[in-house]
Design an enzyme around this catalytic site. Structure first.
Site, PDB file in Angstrom:
ATOM      1  N   ALA A  12       0.818  -1.225   0.000  1.00 20.76           N
ATOM      2  CA  ALA A  12       0.000   0.000   0.000  1.00 20.76           C
ATOM      3  C   ALA A  12       0.846   1.266   0.000  1.00 20.76           C
ATOM      4  CB  ALA A  12      -0.930  -0.008   1.213  1.00 20.76           C
ATOM      5  N   ASN A  85      -1.290  -7.373  -3.375  1.00 18.73           N
ATOM      6  CA  ASN A  85      -0.725  -6.500  -4.403  1.00 18.73           C
ATOM      7  C   ASN A  85       0.793  -6.379  -4.289  1.00 18.73           C
ATOM      8  OD1 ASN A  85      -0.687  -3.958  -6.231  1.00 18.73           O
ATOM      9  ND2 ASN A  85       0.077  -3.202  -4.274  1.00 18.73           N
ATOM     10  N   TYR A 151      10.236 -13.250 -13.586  1.00 19.58           N
ATOM     11  CA  TYR A 151       9.089 -12.390 -13.218  1.00 19.58           C
ATOM     12  C   TYR A 151       7.812 -12.938 -13.862  1.00 19.58           C
ATOM     13  CZ  TYR A 151       5.864  -8.513 -12.773  1.00 19.58           C
ATOM     14  OH  TYR A 151       4.744  -7.755 -12.480  1.00 19.58           O
ATOM     15  N   GLY A 182      -1.532  -4.614 -17.805  1.00 16.72           N
ATOM     16  CA  GLY A 182      -0.361  -4.391 -18.666  1.00 16.72           C
ATOM     17  C   GLY A 182       0.442  -3.258 -18.043  1.00 16.72           C
ATOM     18  N   THR A 186       4.239   3.398 -12.357  1.00 18.07           N
ATOM     19  CA  THR A 186       4.376   3.430 -10.887  1.00 18.07           C
ATOM     20  C   THR A 186       5.886   3.424 -10.613  1.00 18.07           C
ATOM     21  OG1 THR A 186       4.462   1.023 -10.754  1.00 18.07           O
ATOM     22  CG2 THR A 186       2.276   2.013 -10.575  1.00 18.07           C
ATOM     23  N   PHE A 188       7.348   0.720 -10.285  1.00 19.58           N
ATOM     24  CA  PHE A 188       7.683  -0.638 -10.714  1.00 19.58           C
ATOM     25  C   PHE A 188       8.984  -0.718 -11.530  1.00 19.58           C
ATOM     26  CE2 PHE A 188       7.314  -3.961 -13.972  1.00 19.58           C
ATOM     27  CZ  PHE A 188       7.027  -5.086 -13.221  1.00 19.58           C
TER      28      PHE A 188
HETATM   29  P1  NDP Z   1       5.336  -0.171  -6.915  1.00 21.56           P
HETATM   30  O1  NDP Z   1       6.785  -0.467  -6.903  1.00 21.56           O
HETATM   31  O2  NDP Z   1       4.906   1.235  -7.077  1.00 21.56           O
HETATM   32  O3  NDP Z   1       4.655  -0.785  -5.599  1.00 21.56           O
HETATM   33  C1  NDP Z   1       5.013  -2.046  -5.096  1.00 21.56           C
HETATM   34  C2  NDP Z   1       4.491  -2.166  -3.677  1.00 21.56           C
HETATM   35  O4  NDP Z   1       4.818  -3.481  -3.172  1.00 21.56           O
HETATM   36  C3  NDP Z   1       5.123  -1.160  -2.748  1.00 21.56           C
HETATM   37  O5  NDP Z   1       4.124  -0.657  -1.887  1.00 21.56           O
HETATM   38  C4  NDP Z   1       6.129  -1.978  -1.955  1.00 21.56           C
HETATM   39  O6  NDP Z   1       6.257  -1.431  -0.648  1.00 21.56           O
HETATM   40  C5  NDP Z   1       5.409  -3.331  -1.898  1.00 21.56           C
HETATM   41  N1  NDP Z   1       6.332  -4.434  -1.632  1.00 21.56           N
HETATM   42  C6  NDP Z   1       7.339  -4.886  -2.426  1.00 21.56           C
HETATM   43  N2  NDP Z   1       7.999  -5.873  -1.813  1.00 21.56           N
HETATM   44  C7  NDP Z   1       7.400  -6.058  -0.602  1.00 21.56           C
HETATM   45  C8  NDP Z   1       7.633  -6.920   0.486  1.00 21.56           C
HETATM   46  N3  NDP Z   1       8.626  -7.831   0.454  1.00 21.56           N
HETATM   47  N4  NDP Z   1       6.846  -6.840   1.580  1.00 21.56           N
HETATM   48  C9  NDP Z   1       5.840  -5.929   1.623  1.00 21.56           C
HETATM   49  N5  NDP Z   1       5.560  -5.094   0.617  1.00 21.56           N
HETATM   50  C10 NDP Z   1       6.341  -5.145  -0.481  1.00 21.56           C
HETATM   51  O7  NDP Z   1       4.730  -1.056  -8.094  1.00 21.56           O
HETATM   52  P2  NDP Z   1       3.232  -1.335  -8.586  1.00 21.56           P
HETATM   53  O8  NDP Z   1       2.260  -0.556  -7.838  1.00 21.56           O
HETATM   54  O9  NDP Z   1       3.258  -1.218 -10.051  1.00 21.56           O
HETATM   55  O10 NDP Z   1       3.124  -2.884  -8.223  1.00 21.56           O
HETATM   56  C11 NDP Z   1       2.049  -3.460  -7.510  1.00 21.56           C
HETATM   57  C12 NDP Z   1       1.747  -4.842  -8.083  1.00 21.56           C
HETATM   58  O11 NDP Z   1       1.297  -4.703  -9.426  1.00 21.56           O
HETATM   59  C13 NDP Z   1       2.955  -5.772  -8.137  1.00 21.56           C
HETATM   60  O12 NDP Z   1       2.536  -7.066  -7.738  1.00 21.56           O
HETATM   61  C14 NDP Z   1       3.335  -5.774  -9.610  1.00 21.56           C
HETATM   62  O13 NDP Z   1       3.994  -6.951  -9.983  1.00 21.56           O
HETATM   63  C15 NDP Z   1       1.974  -5.638 -10.255  1.00 21.56           C
HETATM   64  N6  NDP Z   1       1.941  -5.149 -11.626  1.00 21.56           N
HETATM   65  C16 NDP Z   1       2.524  -3.953 -11.960  1.00 21.56           C
HETATM   66  C17 NDP Z   1       2.452  -3.505 -13.270  1.00 21.56           C
HETATM   67  C18 NDP Z   1       3.124  -2.241 -13.720  1.00 21.56           C
HETATM   68  O14 NDP Z   1       3.340  -2.075 -14.931  1.00 21.56           O
HETATM   69  N7  NDP Z   1       3.456  -1.331 -12.829  1.00 21.56           N
HETATM   70  C19 NDP Z   1       1.728  -4.268 -14.296  1.00 21.56           C
HETATM   71  C20 NDP Z   1       1.183  -5.512 -13.820  1.00 21.56           C
HETATM   72  C21 NDP Z   1       1.270  -5.915 -12.537  1.00 21.56           C
HETATM   73  P3  NDP Z   1       7.593  -1.346   0.223  1.00 21.56           P
HETATM   74  O15 NDP Z   1       8.747  -1.172  -0.718  1.00 21.56           O
HETATM   75  O16 NDP Z   1       7.354  -0.169   1.114  1.00 21.56           O
HETATM   76  O17 NDP Z   1       7.632  -2.627   0.979  1.00 21.56           O
HETATM   77  C1  8X3 Z   2       4.275  -5.592 -15.112  1.00 24.13           C
HETATM   78  C2  8X3 Z   2       3.998  -5.426 -16.543  1.00 24.13           C
HETATM   79  O1  8X3 Z   2       4.822  -6.035 -18.865  1.00 24.13           O
HETATM   80  O2  8X3 Z   2       6.399  -4.989 -17.349  1.00 24.13           O
HETATM   81  O3  8X3 Z   2       3.792  -6.803 -14.633  1.00 24.13           O
HETATM   82  O4  8X3 Z   2       5.731  -7.253 -17.020  1.00 24.13           O
HETATM   83  S1  8X3 Z   2       5.293  -5.963 -17.483  1.00 24.13           S
END
Ligand code: NDP
Ligand code: 8X3
Length: 251
Positions: A12, A85, A151, A182, A186, A188
């Site tokens: 979050a 998430n 991944y 997709g 963020t 990410f």
């Molecule tokens: P962000 O990096 O912005 O957010 C990731 C979140 O996960 C952060 O809040 C981070 O918090 C938390 N997190 C990571 N590792 C841990 C851990 N070990 N324990 C607790 N919390 C953790 O990325 P997104 O919002 O994009 O990612 C959220 C989800 O969406 C992920 O599962 C990602 O794989 C998925 N996703 C993302 C896409 C994209 O293109 N961005 C597309 C498809 C899926 P903290 O570091 O404070 O622990």
């Molecule tokens: C995150 C989207 O296409 O970078 O899951 O893997 S991608």
């Protein structure tokens, strides 16, 4: 959604998880916000006009997860919706050059962390015959792409675990959804490229990616269907993206 439902959101502190927190807060939910960065959670909680309970922990730490979730104080202990998430990608190397530490971080977070969270909260949901597990997968769980190997594998696991969980829960009222986005802008890609901002920005150059709010809207929609409706899987992509690798960029 029913007023006062308890929603636990992992990851979050950023991106999709933080956007989910804002949408559910507006709807009157009580939120358990989980991530490692406590100060980020505190900042978010201050911005939300709802009751919050913060869990600063690492989902990879099974003992921490079990102990925190089994000792939630009474007003917070009956979680209605778990949004799994928390997740990340690390690196984009061919497998023969892959960094094993990166692999472990992805597998431990995206698969094992999701399982620890689910295993801790699901028995309560089954006993109460009420609940919803919403897993954030990815388009990467449908199609691999070069360098995505581990991944993509971890997100394919999220998809299949969600499918299996739905089967295991048949006959209960507990619902399961897997939301597979997709490209979403963020933190990410910054995390994937270990803080290389320039490389991270290039991922979204020349196209309009999804926003975290776009994904949160879909999560909220799934969570607010009538009890007899289970949205099992959603794949959402930017209009400029067709597959994991086929995107249209304006030059
Ligand atoms: P962000 O990096 O912005 O957010 C990731 C979140 O996960 C952060 O809040 C981070 O918090 C938390 N997190 C990571 N590792 C841990 C851990 N070990 N324990 C607790 N919390 C953790 O990325 P997104 O919002 O994009 O990612 C959220 C989800 O969406 C992920 O599962 C990602 O794989 C998925 N996703 C993302 C896409 C994209 O293109 N961005 C597309 C498809 C899926 P903290 O570091 O404070 O622990
Ligand atoms: C995150 C989207 O296409 O970078 O899951 O893997 S991608």
């Amino acid at each position: 959604m029913n007023d006062r439902q308890i929603v636990l959101i992992s990851g979050a502190s950023s991106g999709i998880g933080a956007a989910c927190a804002k949408v559910f807060a507006r709807a009157g939910a009580k939120l358990i916000l989980l991530a490692r960065r406590q100060e980020r959670l505190e900042q978010l909680a201050m911005e939300l006009a709802c009751e919050t309970y913060l869990l600063a922990l690492d989902v990879r730490d099974r003992q921490q997860v079990e102990s925190a979730l089994s000792s939630l104080p009474t007003p917070w202990s009956e979680v209605d919706i778990l949004i799994n998430n928390a997740g990340l990608s690390r690196g984009l190397d061919k497998l023969d050059r892959g960094d094993i530490q990166d692999w472990e971080e992805m597998i431990d977070t995206n698969i094992k962390g999701l399982l620890y969270m689910t295993r801790s909260l699901l028995p309560g949901m089954v006993n109460r015959d009420r609940g919803h597990i919403i897993n954030i997968g990815s388009i990467a769980g449908h199609q691999a792409y070069p360098g995505g190997n581990v991944y993509c594998g971890s997100k394919a696991a999220v998809r299949i675990i969600s499918e299996g969980l739905k089967q295991d829960l048949l006959g209960t009222s507990v619902r399961v959804s897997c939301i597979d986005p997709g490209m979403v802008e963020t933190e990410f890609s910054q995390v994937r490229f270990h803080g290389d901002t320039e490389r991270a920005q290039k991922v979204y150059q020349g196209l309009t990616p999804l926003t975290p709010e776009d994904v949160a809207d879909v999560v909220f929609f799934c969570a607010t269907r009538p009890p007899h409706v289970n949205i099992s899987e959603v794949l959402l992509v930017p209009t400029a993206q067709a597959t994991a690798t086929l995107v249209h960029r304006q030059v």
